[in-house]
Scaffold this motif. Structure first.
Motif, PDB file in Angstrom:
ATOM      1  N   LEU A 196      47.323  52.515  43.026  1.00 31.81           N
ATOM      2  CA  LEU A 196      46.030  51.837  43.061  1.00 31.81           C
ATOM      3  C   LEU A 196      45.015  52.606  43.898  1.00 31.81           C
ATOM      4  CD1 LEU A 196      47.590  48.310  43.592  1.00 31.81           C
ATOM      5  CD2 LEU A 196      46.531  49.139  41.471  1.00 31.81           C
ATOM      6  N   THR A 197      43.850  52.872  43.307  1.00 30.71           N
ATOM      7  CA  THR A 197      42.795  53.595  44.009  1.00 30.71           C
ATOM      8  C   THR A 197      41.857  52.597  44.696  1.00 30.71           C
ATOM      9  OG1 THR A 197      41.175  53.644  42.208  1.00 30.71           O
ATOM     10  CG2 THR A 197      42.868  55.369  42.205  1.00 30.71           C
ATOM     11  N   GLN A 198      40.933  53.175  45.452  1.00 25.24           N
ATOM     12  CA  GLN A 198      39.990  52.385  46.254  1.00 25.24           C
ATOM     13  C   GLN A 198      39.282  51.295  45.442  1.00 25.24           C
ATOM     14  OE1 GLN A 198      37.044  54.988  47.920  1.00 25.24           O
ATOM     15  NE2 GLN A 198      35.796  53.312  48.726  1.00 25.24           N
ATOM     16  N   TYR A 199      38.837  51.611  44.241  1.00 25.61           N
ATOM     17  CA  TYR A 199      38.045  50.648  43.473  1.00 25.61           C
ATOM     18  C   TYR A 199      38.908  49.668  42.688  1.00 25.61           C
ATOM     19  CZ  TYR A 199      34.156  53.726  44.596  1.00 25.61           C
ATOM     20  OH  TYR A 199      33.223  54.484  45.264  1.00 25.61           O
ATOM     21  N   MET A 200      40.220  49.806  42.811  1.00 27.44           N
ATOM     22  CA  MET A 200      41.110  48.851  42.145  1.00 27.44           C
ATOM     23  C   MET A 200      41.485  47.705  43.070  1.00 27.44           C
ATOM     24  SD  MET A 200      43.651  51.428  40.164  1.00 27.44           S
ATOM     25  CE  MET A 200      43.035  52.740  39.095  1.00 27.44           C
ATOM     26  N   PHE A 201      41.053  47.765  44.331  1.00 28.63           N
ATOM     27  CA  PHE A 201      41.367  46.711  45.291  1.00 28.63           C
ATOM     28  C   PHE A 201      40.137  45.879  45.614  1.00 28.63           C
ATOM     29  CE2 PHE A 201      45.124  49.220  46.624  1.00 28.63           C
ATOM     30  CZ  PHE A 201      46.046  48.194  46.720  1.00 28.63           C
ATOM     31  N   CYS A 202      40.341  44.595  45.830  1.00 29.20           N
ATOM     32  CA  CYS A 202      39.270  43.762  46.372  1.00 29.20           C
ATOM     33  C   CYS A 202      39.165  44.001  47.867  1.00 29.20           C
ATOM     34  CB  CYS A 202      39.539  42.286  46.113  1.00 29.20           C
ATOM     35  SG  CYS A 202      40.683  41.521  47.269  1.00 29.20           S
ATOM     36  N   GLY A 270      48.093  18.890  28.795  1.00 31.54           N
ATOM     37  CA  GLY A 270      48.293  18.746  27.357  1.00 31.54           C
ATOM     38  C   GLY A 270      47.524  19.793  26.573  1.00 31.54           C
ATOM     39  N   ILE A 271      47.221  20.891  27.234  1.00 32.67           N
ATOM     40  CA  ILE A 271      46.502  22.011  26.610  1.00 32.67           C
ATOM     41  C   ILE A 271      47.369  23.246  26.834  1.00 32.67           C
ATOM     42  CG2 ILE A 271      44.466  23.516  26.834  1.00 32.67           C
ATOM     43  CD1 ILE A 271      42.881  21.035  27.681  1.00 32.67           C
ATOM     44  N   GLY A 272      47.616  24.025  25.815  1.00 28.45           N
ATOM     45  CA  GLY A 272      48.469  25.194  25.952  1.00 28.45           C
ATOM     46  C   GLY A 272      47.671  26.436  26.293  1.00 28.45           C
ATOM     47  N   PRO A 273      48.345  27.464  26.813  1.00 31.55           N
ATOM     48  CA  PRO A 273      47.627  28.696  27.167  1.00 31.55           C
ATOM     49  C   PRO A 273      46.922  29.329  25.968  1.00 31.55           C
ATOM     50  CG  PRO A 273      50.037  28.964  27.389  1.00 31.55           C
ATOM     51  CD  PRO A 273      49.779  27.514  27.168  1.00 31.55           C
ATOM     52  N   GLU A 274      47.454  29.130  24.764  1.00 30.53           N
ATOM     53  CA  GLU A 274      46.835  29.720  23.578  1.00 30.53           C
ATOM     54  C   GLU A 274      45.520  29.012  23.220  1.00 30.53           C
ATOM     55  OE1 GLU A 274      49.590  27.983  23.733  1.00 30.53           O
ATOM     56  OE2 GLU A 274      49.204  26.241  22.466  1.00 30.53           O
ATOM     57  N   GLU A 275      45.263  27.856  23.847  1.00 27.72           N
ATOM     58  CA  GLU A 275      44.031  27.118  23.562  1.00 27.72           C
ATOM     59  C   GLU A 275      42.918  27.402  24.567  1.00 27.72           C
ATOM     60  OE1 GLU A 275      44.846  22.836  22.211  1.00 27.72           O
ATOM     61  OE2 GLU A 275      46.690  23.378  23.281  1.00 27.72           O
ATOM     62  N   ILE A 276      43.186  28.295  25.546  1.00 27.61           N
ATOM     63  CA  ILE A 276      42.209  28.548  26.612  1.00 27.61           C
ATOM     64  C   ILE A 276      41.126  29.518  26.123  1.00 27.61           C
ATOM     65  CG2 ILE A 276      41.929  29.616  28.896  1.00 27.61           C
ATOM     66  CD1 ILE A 276      43.146  26.763  28.937  1.00 27.61           C
ATOM     67  N   ASP A 277      39.874  29.133  26.336  1.00 24.50           N
ATOM     68  CA  ASP A 277      38.746  29.946  25.866  1.00 24.50           C
ATOM     69  C   ASP A 277      38.203  30.904  26.929  1.00 24.50           C
ATOM     70  OD1 ASP A 277      38.812  28.614  23.406  1.00 24.50           O
ATOM     71  OD2 ASP A 277      37.475  27.027  24.133  1.00 24.50           O
ATOM     72  N   VAL A 278      38.411  30.583  28.212  1.00 20.32           N
ATOM     73  CA  VAL A 278      37.939  31.464  29.287  1.00 20.32           C
ATOM     74  C   VAL A 278      38.860  31.257  30.493  1.00 20.32           C
ATOM     75  CG1 VAL A 278      36.211  29.740  30.050  1.00 20.32           C
ATOM     76  CG2 VAL A 278      35.948  32.136  30.717  1.00 20.32           C
ATOM     77  N   ALA A 279      39.257  32.377  31.132  1.00 23.66           N
ATOM     78  CA  ALA A 279      40.244  32.299  32.215  1.00 23.66           C
ATOM     79  C   ALA A 279      39.807  33.119  33.417  1.00 23.66           C
ATOM     80  CB  ALA A 279      41.599  32.803  31.714  1.00 23.66           C
ATOM     81  N   GLN A 280      40.104  32.594  34.610  1.00 27.39           N
ATOM     82  CA  GLN A 280      39.905  33.349  35.857  1.00 27.39           C
ATOM     83  C   GLN A 280      41.282  33.444  36.508  1.00 27.39           C
ATOM     84  OE1 GLN A 280      36.597  34.100  35.958  1.00 27.39           O
ATOM     85  NE2 GLN A 280      36.254  32.616  34.312  1.00 27.39           N
ATOM     86  N   VAL A 281      41.783  34.671  36.702  1.00 29.60           N
ATOM     87  CA  VAL A 281      43.091  34.833  37.347  1.00 29.60           C
ATOM     88  C   VAL A 281      42.952  35.722  38.573  1.00 29.60           C
ATOM     89  CG1 VAL A 281      44.325  34.541  35.148  1.00 29.60           C
ATOM     90  CG2 VAL A 281      43.850  36.844  36.001  1.00 29.60           C
ATOM     91  N   GLN A 282      43.857  35.537  39.523  1.00 35.14           N
ATOM     92  CA  GLN A 282      43.795  36.269  40.797  1.00 35.14           C
ATOM     93  C   GLN A 282      43.901  37.768  40.542  1.00 35.14           C
ATOM     94  OE1 GLN A 282      43.926  34.678  44.080  1.00 35.14           O
ATOM     95  NE2 GLN A 282      43.581  36.681  44.987  1.00 35.14           N
ATOM     96  N   ASP A 283      42.844  38.481  40.895  1.00 39.61           N
ATOM     97  CA  ASP A 283      42.806  39.937  40.710  1.00 39.61           C
ATOM     98  C   ASP A 283      42.597  40.621  42.047  1.00 39.61           C
ATOM     99  OD1 ASP A 283      40.246  38.852  40.864  1.00 39.61           O
ATOM    100  OD2 ASP A 283      39.326  40.489  39.767  1.00 39.61           O
ATOM    101  N   THR A 284      43.482  40.348  42.983  1.00 38.55           N
ATOM    102  CA  THR A 284      43.453  41.002  44.292  1.00 38.55           C
ATOM    103  C   THR A 284      43.337  42.507  44.123  1.00 38.55           C
ATOM    104  OG1 THR A 284      44.924  39.249  45.020  1.00 38.55           O
ATOM    105  CG2 THR A 284      44.662  41.139  46.491  1.00 38.55           C
TER     106      THR A 284
END
Lengths: 383, 145
Positions: A196-202, A270-284
């Motif tokens: 991981l380089t400098q710009y790949m880290f938060c 009652g909603i599956g991952p395949e039904e998600i239209d927009v996602a925010q995931v931890q990108d440390t």
């Protein structure tokens, strides 16, 4: 929980970055005022509050700035899960009947540079810090190093994730890093922790977010279109999972808290991952976004290589991920980070995300945070 | 004053002064479920049993994951002299995977599955001149350093 028991009816943010002359608490108070204005409420209408910061003081002290109304205000401290824990507590307070309207707030203001935690806080010996192993960056680097060799993820994909983050950040007026960087610039930057380089880290940073929540059956009384909190689930690690700050691992592998929290959240919603239209995931770091996409169930392990190359995770793609630039472009004020993700999903589902709006009219959203010492909070939201 | 000391004697099974090529790490083994931890600890994180036994860990294993620390950490990290990047990895010793410094700091010369062997390396020097040693793993194909 009942399926659509709680709705988000107000969101507020203090821009992220490095902000001279404003304290972490000041940013927190700003975010609460913005969220109240969005909901058309005054502070005295708030019946319960939950909040936290890691290095900017006690959240409940915000009452000195917002008004001494007698409101029960509970401090929450779960590292990177602080915002998610505050949201969980606010949801539960409403569902239990304790209150109809609650605020969840998170803020922070960290000094520059990687976090330097005291090993004793996590039950580890002083040697672990003294010999240079008490670094979150090493954990993420080793996890993605192994993951790349197991699932065929290329170095170029790491750069593509970071390039997307800064591209999305450039469209977000609240983001810290708003200058796009090319894949080549990111790949050629100094190596921080291989691969991981400098710009790949938060970077640890500053910012604040607040949400106003209320009973779903009253959500129509508020000015903004309601977004329903369909699920919020919190899990800690089980024996055998691979987590940050681990001097040892068991040869017996277990799924991590991300897998369990995400699965529980999708089941509860009652909603599956395949039904998600927009996602925010931890990108440390950019590898974390790649691994968390699969751990949360949004795609299969190894599938990220092709999805990212094809642009599927871009704002206009099939599965937009970290549309506000994520932690990479916003930095990580620990208390605020998880709530920022929910803030972004609410804007996306309202259709008010401006230049970074997902064009397809998203109806469902997902958020995921991961933090030390192996915790995860996931939410599912819908219009 | 001069001489050496171990960074934390509780990490090691063999007493201080044992020749470096004979030193072994100390794990904790659960009598109930056979889980092995490193460092040794009093209770088992898997089954909750108390009274784990201190056991010596194998000196050789396979590299499971690695990185290289390219920036100088903040305190509580301690150093003496200019910063030199160092490798960090998990080495699979069989009953347990141990996180360790690596003597190799060039990622191009490391690969998952590589055979690794325990050694002692200097990490910093105390104010009284005593050199402080910790454990590390080096590539078996390089021999002892």
């Amino acid at each position: 929980m009942s399926v659509d028991g709680v709705a988000v009816v107000g969101v507020g943010i203090h821009r992220f970055g490095r902000i001279e002359g404003v304290s972490g608490r000041g940013m927190g108070a700003h975010a609460v005022r913005e969220a109240l204005a969005d909901a058309g409420l005054a502070w005295e209408d708030v019946q319960c509050a939950f909040g936290g910061s890691y290095s900017s003081g006690d959240a409940d002290s915000l009452v000195s700035d917002l008004g001494l109304t007698g409101v029960p205000f509970v401090n929450v401290a779960n590292g990177c899960g602080t915002g998610g824990s505050a949201l969980l507590a606010a949801r539960n307070a409403i569902l239990s009947g304790q209150c109809d309207t609650a605020v969840a707030v998170g803020f922070d203001k960290h000094p520059p540079g990687a976090f330097n935690e005291d090993p004793a806080n996590l039950g580890l010996g002083a040697w672990y810090g003294q010999t240079g192993m008490m670094l979150t960056t090493q954990f993420f680097a080793m996890k993605i190093q192994r993951y790349m060799s197991e699932y065929g993820i290329s170095h170029a994909t790491l750069s593509r994730v970071a390039a997307k983050a800064f591209r999305n950040g450039s469209l977000n007026p609240y983001a810290w890093r708003r200058t796009p960087l090319s894949v080549e610039q990111i790949a050629a930057a100094p190596m921080i922790n291989y691969p991981l380089t400098q710009y790949m880290f938060c970077s640890p940073g500053e910012g604040a977010v607040a949400l106003v929540l209320t009973r779903a059956d009253r959500a129509g009384e508020f000015p903004a279109p309601p977004v329903y909190l369909r699920a919020v689930e919190f899990r800690s690690r089980r024996f055998g999972s691979f987590e940050v700050y681990s001097p040892w691992l068991s040869p017996q592998r277990a799924e991590g808290p991300t897998v369990e929290a995400a699965r529980a959240a999708f089941e509860a919603a009652g909603i599956g991952p395949e039904e998600i239209d927009v996602a925010q995931v931890q990108d440390t770091e950019s590898g974390a976004e790649i691994m968390h996409m699969a751990e949360t169930g949004l795609c299969a392990h190894g599938e990220q290589e092709q999805l990212i190359a094809q642009g599927a995770t871009e704002i206009g793609g099939r599965l937009p991920v970290n549309t506000d630039g994520g932690v990479l472009a916003n930095g990580e004020p620990i208390g605020a980070s998880g709530l920022r993700q929910v803030h972004e999903v609410v804007l996306q589902l309202r259709g008010s995300a401006g230049r970074r709006q997902v064009p397809s009219g998203p109806r469902t959203g997902f958020t995921h945070v991961y933090g030390a010492p192996g915790i995860s909070v996931c939410t599912v939201l819908s219009r | 004053m001069s001489g050496t000391r171990l960074v934390d004697e509780s990490l090691f099974f063999d007493p201080p002064g044992t020749p470096p090529d004979g030193v072994r790490l100390a794990g904790g083994e659960c009598g109930g479920c056979a889980t092995t931890t490193f460092p040794a600890q009093d209770s088992c994180p898997r089954c909750g049993a108390v009274g784990m036994e201190r056991v010596p860990l194998p000196r050789e294993g396979r590299l499971w994951a690695f990185t290289v620390q390219n920036f100088e950490p903040k305190p509580p990290y301690r150093s003496s002299g200019p910063f030199v990047p160092y490798g960090v990895g998990y080495v699979d010793l069989g009953p347990v995977l141990v996180e360790s410094r690596l003597t190799e700091n060039d990622p191009a010369r490391l690969r998952t599955g590589q055979a690794m062997r325990l050694c002692l390396v200097p990490v910093f020097t105390d104010e009284d001149g005593v050199q402080v040693l910790t454990y590390a793993f080096g590539r078996v194909d390089e021999g002892e350093r």
